[in-house]
Design a protein around this motif. Sequence first.
Motif, PDB file in Angstrom:
ATOM      1  N   VAL A 272      29.402  17.887 -27.199  1.00  0.00           N
ATOM      2  CA  VAL A 272      30.336  19.033 -27.360  1.00  0.00           C
ATOM      3  C   VAL A 272      31.263  18.785 -28.262  1.00  0.00           C
ATOM      4  O   VAL A 272      32.070  18.098 -28.247  1.00  0.00           O
ATOM      5  CB  VAL A 272      30.930  19.387 -25.828  1.00  0.00           C
TER       6      VAL A 272
ATOM      7  N   TYR B  85      22.686  16.767 -26.591  1.00  0.00           N
ATOM      8  CA  TYR B  85      23.625  17.413 -27.133  1.00  0.00           C
ATOM      9  C   TYR B  85      25.093  16.920 -27.330  1.00  0.00           C
ATOM     10  O   TYR B  85      25.053  15.906 -26.483  1.00  0.00           O
ATOM     11  CB  TYR B  85      23.678  18.952 -26.557  1.00  0.00           C
TER      12      TYR B  85
ATOM     13  N   ARG C 277      28.544  23.702 -27.068  1.00  0.00           N
ATOM     14  CA  ARG C 277      27.735  22.588 -27.283  1.00  0.00           C
ATOM     15  C   ARG C 277      26.709  22.731 -28.431  1.00  0.00           C
ATOM     16  O   ARG C 277      26.357  23.840 -28.695  1.00  0.00           O
ATOM     17  CB  ARG C 277      26.831  23.082 -26.002  1.00  0.00           C
TER      18      ARG C 277
ATOM     19  N   ASN D 213      23.339  21.378 -29.960  1.00  0.00           N
ATOM     20  CA  ASN D 213      22.149  20.587 -29.707  1.00  0.00           C
ATOM     21  C   ASN D 213      21.703  19.679 -31.086  1.00  0.00           C
ATOM     22  O   ASN D 213      22.165  19.942 -32.076  1.00  0.00           O
ATOM     23  CB  ASN D 213      20.842  21.714 -29.681  1.00  0.00           C
TER      24      ASN D 213
END
Length: 90
Positions: free
Chosen positions: A65, A63, A70, A72
């Motif tokens: 940010v 993942y 966040r 995926n």
Amino acid sequence: MNQADLLKELKQVPELHAVPDAQFLWLAEKGTVNQYPDGSAVFKNGDPIDGFQILLSGEVALYVVQAGQRRNLGGNYEKYDIMGRLPYSR
């Protein structure tokens, strides 16, 4: 993890099915077994890929940010998956 247990685990990795025992021994002697707490980062964006890791237990989720959220990337590594760069790969 003792060497006998490590060798048993390494022999379960599908991509390594044809590796001779002597090379498994070399890998077990030269490699490092790392354990990470649940939820911790194994690697992060921008880290150099200078080796490989074989996942012997658990799962790794990929993942990023962005804007504090966040996101995926849809990729997960599971038991016996190989992450990173394999030596001598072409």
